[in-house]
Structures are given as structure tokens and as C-alpha cells.
Write a protein that holds these residues in place. Structure first.
Motif, PDB file in Angstrom:
ATOM      1  N   GLN A  42       3.435  10.450 -10.901  1.00 48.26           N
ATOM      2  CA  GLN A  42       3.699   9.107 -10.376  1.00 48.26           C
ATOM      3  C   GLN A  42       2.466   8.219 -10.477  1.00 48.26           C
ATOM      4  O   GLN A  42       2.577   7.022 -10.764  1.00 48.26           O
ATOM      5  CB  GLN A  42       4.166   9.191  -8.922  1.00 48.26           C
ATOM      6  CG  GLN A  42       5.583   9.725  -8.772  1.00 48.26           C
ATOM      7  CD  GLN A  42       6.141   9.503  -7.381  1.00 48.26           C
ATOM      8  OE1 GLN A  42       5.782   8.568  -6.697  1.00 48.26           O
ATOM      9  NE2 GLN A  42       7.024  10.383  -6.950  1.00 48.26           N
ATOM     10  N   ILE A  43       1.295   8.785 -10.253  1.00 45.22           N
ATOM     11  CA  ILE A  43       0.061   8.002 -10.379  1.00 45.22           C
ATOM     12  C   ILE A  43      -0.117   7.520 -11.810  1.00 45.22           C
ATOM     13  O   ILE A  43      -0.569   6.391 -12.065  1.00 45.22           O
ATOM     14  CB  ILE A  43      -1.151   8.835  -9.924  1.00 45.22           C
ATOM     15  CG1 ILE A  43      -1.105   9.041  -8.406  1.00 45.22           C
ATOM     16  CG2 ILE A  43      -2.462   8.152 -10.320  1.00 45.22           C
ATOM     17  CD1 ILE A  43      -2.147   9.990  -7.879  1.00 45.22           C
ATOM     18  N   LEU A  44       0.260   8.354 -12.768  1.00 47.79           N
ATOM     19  CA  LEU A  44       0.140   8.008 -14.184  1.00 47.79           C
ATOM     20  C   LEU A  44       1.333   7.185 -14.688  1.00 47.79           C
ATOM     21  O   LEU A  44       1.464   6.949 -15.888  1.00 47.79           O
ATOM     22  CB  LEU A  44       0.005   9.280 -15.027  1.00 47.79           C
ATOM     23  CG  LEU A  44      -1.266  10.107 -14.775  1.00 47.79           C
ATOM     24  CD1 LEU A  44      -1.255  11.372 -15.617  1.00 47.79           C
ATOM     25  CD2 LEU A  44      -2.516   9.282 -15.072  1.00 47.79           C
ATOM     26  N   TRP A  90       9.018   3.352 -14.693  1.00 46.46           N
ATOM     27  CA  TRP A  90       8.121   4.121 -13.836  1.00 46.46           C
ATOM     28  C   TRP A  90       8.589   4.034 -12.387  1.00 46.46           C
ATOM     29  O   TRP A  90       9.440   3.236 -12.037  1.00 46.46           O
ATOM     30  CB  TRP A  90       6.688   3.610 -13.964  1.00 46.46           C
ATOM     31  CG  TRP A  90       6.413   2.268 -13.335  1.00 46.46           C
ATOM     32  CD1 TRP A  90       5.858   2.022 -12.111  1.00 46.46           C
ATOM     33  CD2 TRP A  90       6.680   0.974 -13.909  1.00 46.46           C
ATOM     34  NE1 TRP A  90       5.756   0.670 -11.887  1.00 46.46           N
ATOM     35  CE2 TRP A  90       6.254   0.000 -12.973  1.00 46.46           C
ATOM     36  CE3 TRP A  90       7.232   0.541 -15.127  1.00 46.46           C
ATOM     37  CZ2 TRP A  90       6.361  -1.369 -13.208  1.00 46.46           C
ATOM     38  CZ3 TRP A  90       7.347  -0.830 -15.354  1.00 46.46           C
ATOM     39  CH2 TRP A  90       6.918  -1.764 -14.412  1.00 46.46           C
ATOM     40  N   GLN A  91       7.997   4.893 -11.565  1.00 51.62           N
ATOM     41  CA  GLN A  91       8.349   4.943 -10.143  1.00 51.62           C
ATOM     42  C   GLN A  91       7.132   4.538  -9.326  1.00 51.62           C
ATOM     43  O   GLN A  91       6.111   5.226  -9.324  1.00 51.62           O
ATOM     44  CB  GLN A  91       8.798   6.360  -9.763  1.00 51.62           C
ATOM     45  CG  GLN A  91       9.328   6.466  -8.349  1.00 51.62           C
ATOM     46  CD  GLN A  91      10.060   7.776  -8.116  1.00 51.62           C
ATOM     47  OE1 GLN A  91      10.523   8.412  -9.048  1.00 51.62           O
ATOM     48  NE2 GLN A  91      10.149   8.190  -6.867  1.00 51.62           N
ATOM     49  N   LEU A 130       1.371  18.633  -6.547  1.00 53.18           N
ATOM     50  CA  LEU A 130       0.254  17.986  -7.228  1.00 53.18           C
ATOM     51  C   LEU A 130       0.702  17.406  -8.563  1.00 53.18           C
ATOM     52  O   LEU A 130       0.366  16.260  -8.912  1.00 53.18           O
ATOM     53  CB  LEU A 130      -0.870  19.009  -7.436  1.00 53.18           C
ATOM     54  CG  LEU A 130      -2.253  18.479  -7.789  1.00 53.18           C
ATOM     55  CD1 LEU A 130      -2.763  17.548  -6.708  1.00 53.18           C
ATOM     56  CD2 LEU A 130      -3.216  19.630  -7.999  1.00 53.18           C
ATOM     57  N   TRP A 131       1.474  18.174  -9.309  1.00 54.59           N
ATOM     58  CA  TRP A 131       1.953  17.721 -10.621  1.00 54.59           C
ATOM     59  C   TRP A 131       2.850  16.490 -10.481  1.00 54.59           C
ATOM     60  O   TRP A 131       2.728  15.526 -11.242  1.00 54.59           O
ATOM     61  CB  TRP A 131       2.696  18.846 -11.324  1.00 54.59           C
ATOM     62  CG  TRP A 131       3.158  18.492 -12.704  1.00 54.59           C
ATOM     63  CD1 TRP A 131       4.425  18.200 -13.087  1.00 54.59           C
ATOM     64  CD2 TRP A 131       2.344  18.362 -13.876  1.00 54.59           C
ATOM     65  NE1 TRP A 131       4.461  17.901 -14.425  1.00 54.59           N
ATOM     66  CE2 TRP A 131       3.211  17.997 -14.946  1.00 54.59           C
ATOM     67  CE3 TRP A 131       0.983  18.533 -14.135  1.00 54.59           C
ATOM     68  CZ2 TRP A 131       2.736  17.793 -16.237  1.00 54.59           C
ATOM     69  CZ3 TRP A 131       0.512  18.327 -15.427  1.00 54.59           C
ATOM     70  CH2 TRP A 131       1.390  17.965 -16.455  1.00 54.59           C
ATOM     71  N   ARG A 132       3.730  16.522  -9.496  1.00 55.42           N
ATOM     72  CA  ARG A 132       4.651  15.403  -9.299  1.00 55.42           C
ATOM     73  C   ARG A 132       3.896  14.139  -8.864  1.00 55.42           C
ATOM     74  O   ARG A 132       4.191  13.037  -9.324  1.00 55.42           O
ATOM     75  CB  ARG A 132       5.696  15.769  -8.245  1.00 55.42           C
ATOM     76  CG  ARG A 132       6.793  14.723  -8.093  1.00 55.42           C
ATOM     77  CD  ARG A 132       7.850  15.183  -7.124  1.00 55.42           C
ATOM     78  NE  ARG A 132       8.790  14.124  -6.801  1.00 55.42           N
ATOM     79  CZ  ARG A 132       9.698  14.204  -5.849  1.00 55.42           C
ATOM     80  NH1 ARG A 132       9.797  15.300  -5.129  1.00 55.42           N
ATOM     81  NH2 ARG A 132      10.525  13.193  -5.613  1.00 55.42           N
ATOM     82  N   ALA A 133       2.916  14.301  -7.974  1.00 56.52           N
ATOM     83  CA  ALA A 133       2.127  13.161  -7.514  1.00 56.52           C
ATOM     84  C   ALA A 133       1.309  12.565  -8.654  1.00 56.52           C
ATOM     85  O   ALA A 133       1.237  11.340  -8.812  1.00 56.52           O
ATOM     86  CB  ALA A 133       1.209  13.584  -6.369  1.00 56.52           C
ATOM     87  N   LEU A 191       0.824  -1.222   0.000  1.00 56.11           N
ATOM     88  CA  LEU A 191       0.000   0.000   0.000  1.00 56.11           C
ATOM     89  C   LEU A 191       0.854   1.265   0.000  1.00 56.11           C
ATOM     90  O   LEU A 191       0.408   2.325   0.430  1.00 56.11           O
ATOM     91  CB  LEU A 191      -0.929  -0.005   1.225  1.00 56.11           C
ATOM     92  CG  LEU A 191      -1.919  -1.168   1.297  1.00 56.11           C
ATOM     93  CD1 LEU A 191      -2.687  -1.125   2.617  1.00 56.11           C
ATOM     94  CD2 LEU A 191      -2.890  -1.130   0.118  1.00 56.11           C
ATOM     95  N   GLY A 192       2.077   1.134  -0.503  1.00 57.57           N
ATOM     96  CA  GLY A 192       2.998   2.269  -0.504  1.00 57.57           C
ATOM     97  C   GLY A 192       2.510   3.464  -1.287  1.00 57.57           C
ATOM     98  O   GLY A 192       2.813   4.611  -0.952  1.00 57.57           O
ATOM     99  N   ARG A 193       1.717   3.206  -2.348  1.00 62.44           N
ATOM    100  CA  ARG A 193       1.262   4.324  -3.177  1.00 62.44           C
ATOM    101  C   ARG A 193       0.145   5.129  -2.515  1.00 62.44           C
ATOM    102  O   ARG A 193      -0.310   6.137  -3.073  1.00 62.44           O
ATOM    103  CB  ARG A 193       0.819   3.800  -4.544  1.00 62.44           C
ATOM    104  CG  ARG A 193       2.014   3.336  -5.376  1.00 62.44           C
ATOM    105  CD  ARG A 193       1.573   2.661  -6.664  1.00 62.44           C
ATOM    106  NE  ARG A 193       0.963   3.578  -7.601  1.00 62.44           N
ATOM    107  CZ  ARG A 193       1.638   4.379  -8.420  1.00 62.44           C
ATOM    108  NH1 ARG A 193       2.964   4.357  -8.412  1.00 62.44           N
ATOM    109  NH2 ARG A 193       1.019   5.172  -9.258  1.00 62.44           N
ATOM    110  N   ALA A 194      -0.257   4.722  -1.313  1.00 63.35           N
ATOM    111  CA  ALA A 194      -1.233   5.526  -0.562  1.00 63.35           C
ATOM    112  C   ALA A 194      -0.673   6.919  -0.300  1.00 63.35           C
ATOM    113  O   ALA A 194      -1.424   7.891  -0.190  1.00 63.35           O
ATOM    114  CB  ALA A 194      -1.575   4.832   0.752  1.00 63.35           C
TER     115      ALA A 194
END
Length: 282
Positions: free
Chosen positions: A189-191, A222-223, A183-186, A62-65
Motif C-alpha cells: 500500500q505504501i508503494l 491504488w489504495q 508487513l508485505w501488505r503494508a 493523515l489516514g496513511r499513518a
């Protein structure tokens, strides 16, 4: 918990002080502090989730939380910034009396407490996007508290009440800029965007420069979370023994880690004599 306690104390002091003094800048700083409290709680929850073990359903854990938390934190600050701009515009059109002395006293308390909170979060913010969002919350609060003190001194000395809404505009602009960056950086990473500063073309070139590699295709970079960079590729090699391929795989994986800090390479090897259906994909 110490950071959260400091934050709640500052929030109450600045909102009450803003109402007493009539300072919109002080109230805006207090509301910003309130959003900091929410940010700290969200950051703490995300860190707990990140430590949860992987399961058959959540195979990456659940790290991407922390990315969701960063988006919520930054999005909240964007909304606060827009509200500050609106209120500051109203104050410029209809000025109200402001007590500079109360502003100085309350903002000084906020500056000391926010500076302390910033130092407490600084170390962990360097390698964690979610903690960085919380850290920037507190840092921007410390800067805005300092600005409020300077403005309050101007009000006391020269009775220039327009300084209060102008400071509010400045605080809002600073908060908005930092929030949009997070916000842009997050969202990146989500994308599953390639990590900032790491070019996929360079990774391909490094693999192609390895002795024994004929071609490389179907590459993805990707990260997953902070410090966890993934890479996958199909690598074409001459026909050879599986044991030889394993030696080559280990050499490529080591090079990817040393040159690009890739922590999780997934490499599919294909014989030069075979046809891959994804060979046309870079």
C-alpha cells in the motif's frame, strides 16, 4: 484501554512466571505480549491521526499513518521472532530445569485474557490493516499461551524439558509468518500497488466496454487507505458537448464503484481528434 490494561497485566505475569519457572516459552510469550501493548498504543494513535481533517499540506489527511503503524508493529514482531529462535537454540544445546506447574497456571491466565482481548478487537480488524496487526498480535498470543499449557502438561507428566524450546521455535515461527504477511501488505500500500484481488486490466476492459468510449490510457489504480480505492485515467471519446461527457463520466464512475468498489475515480476526457502526449501509456 481495557485491552491495553489486560495486555500489561499478562506481560508482567508471564515474564515473572517465566523467571520463576525457568520457562523460556513463557518469557517469550510475555515479551510477545509486551510488543502487543506497544502495538495497541500505536494503533490507537494511528486511528486518531486518521480522523484528522485534510489540510492544504496533507491533502489526503493523515489516514496513511495506519500503514506506518502496521509496519512498525510487524517489524517489531519480526525482531522478537528472531530473538526467540536464538534463545530457543541456546536452550536446546544447554537444557535447564523447568517448573511445569507454574507454566500451566500463568499461561492459563494469559490464554483467558488474550482471548478476551482478541474478541474486543475482532470486529474493527476486518477493514483496518492497522487494527488487524494489533488483532493478530493478540490472537497469536492466545495460540501461544495454549501451546505453552500443552507443553507444560508434557513437562509435568514426562519431564521432557526439551518441549519448552521447541514450543518457543513454534511460537516464533507463527509470529514471524503473520508479521511478514502484514508487513508485505503494508509495504504494498505504501508503494501504491493495485489492491489485492483487483486487476487493472479488468478495470480498463470495463471502461472500454462502455458505450461512447473509444480508448483509455494512462491508468493508475491504488489504495490510499483501507476501503479507499483510487483510480485515474485518460478516456478518449468522440467530439461532443460537455454536458454529454458529464453524463458519460457519471455512468463510468457508477460502474467502477459497483463492479470494483472504486471510491475515488479521476477521469480526464479527451477528444478523439486530439493527440495526447501520454497516449502510449497503458
Amino acid at each position: 484501554m481495557l485491552v491495553l490494561a489486560l495486555n500489561l497485566a499478562i506481560t508482567l505475569a508471564e515474564i515473572v512466571g517465566g523467571l520463576i519457572s525457568g520457562s523460556l516459552a513463557l518469557i517469550s510469550d510475555g515479551l510477545h505480549n509486551a510488543s502487543d501493548g506497544v502495538a495497541i498504543v500505536i494503533a490507537w494513535i494511528a486511528m486518531k491521526l486518521q480522523a484528522a481533517p485534510r489540510t492544504d499540506r496533507h491533502t489526503f489527511g493523515l489516514g496513511r499513518a495506519q500503514l506506518i503503524a502496521a509496519v512498525i508493529n510487524a517489524g517489531t514482531l519480526v525482531a522478537v521472532s528472531i530473538w526467540l529462535f536464538f534463545e530457543a537454540g541456546q536452550r536446546l544445546l544447554s537444557p535447564e530445569p523447568v517448573s511445569g506447574g507454574v507454566m500451566i497456571a500463568v499461561a492459563a491466565i494469559g490464554l483467558v485474557a488474550n482471548t478476551l482481548g482478541t474478541f474486543l478487537l475482532r470486529e474493527g480488524s476486518e477493514n483496518n490493516l492497522n487494527l488487524r496487526a494489533a488483532y493478530l498480535h493478540l490472537l497469536s498470543d492466545a495460540v501461544s499461551s495454549l501451546a505453552v499449557i500443552v507443553g507444560a502438561v508434557a513437562i509435568v507428566l514426562w519431564n521432557v524439558t526439551w518441549v519448552d524450546p521447541v514450543l518457543t521455535f513454534a511460537i516464533g515461527a507463527w509470529v514471524l509468518w503473520e508479521s511478514l504477511r502484514i508487513l508485505w501488505r503494508a509495504v504494498d500500500q505504501i508503494l501504491l500497488a493495485a489492491p489485492e484481488g483487483l486487476a487493472l486490466a479488468d478495470v480498463r476492459a470495463a471502461i472500454l466496454g462502455t458505450e461512447g468510449v473509444v480508448a483509455v490510457h494512462h491508468t493508475h489504480l491504488w489504495q490510499a487507505t483501507e476501503g479507499d480505492i483510487h483510480f485515474e485515467a485518460h478516456i478518449v471519446v468522440p467530439d461532443q458537448m460537455l454536458t454529454d461527457i458529464d453524463v458519460l463520466r457519471a455512468r463510468i464512475a457508477e460502474a467502477l464503484h459497483e463492479k470494483f468498489e472504486i471510491t475515488h475515480p479521476t477521469l480526464q476526457f479527451e477528444a478523439e481528434s486530439t493527440d495526447c502526449t501520454t497516449a502510449n501509456l497503458t
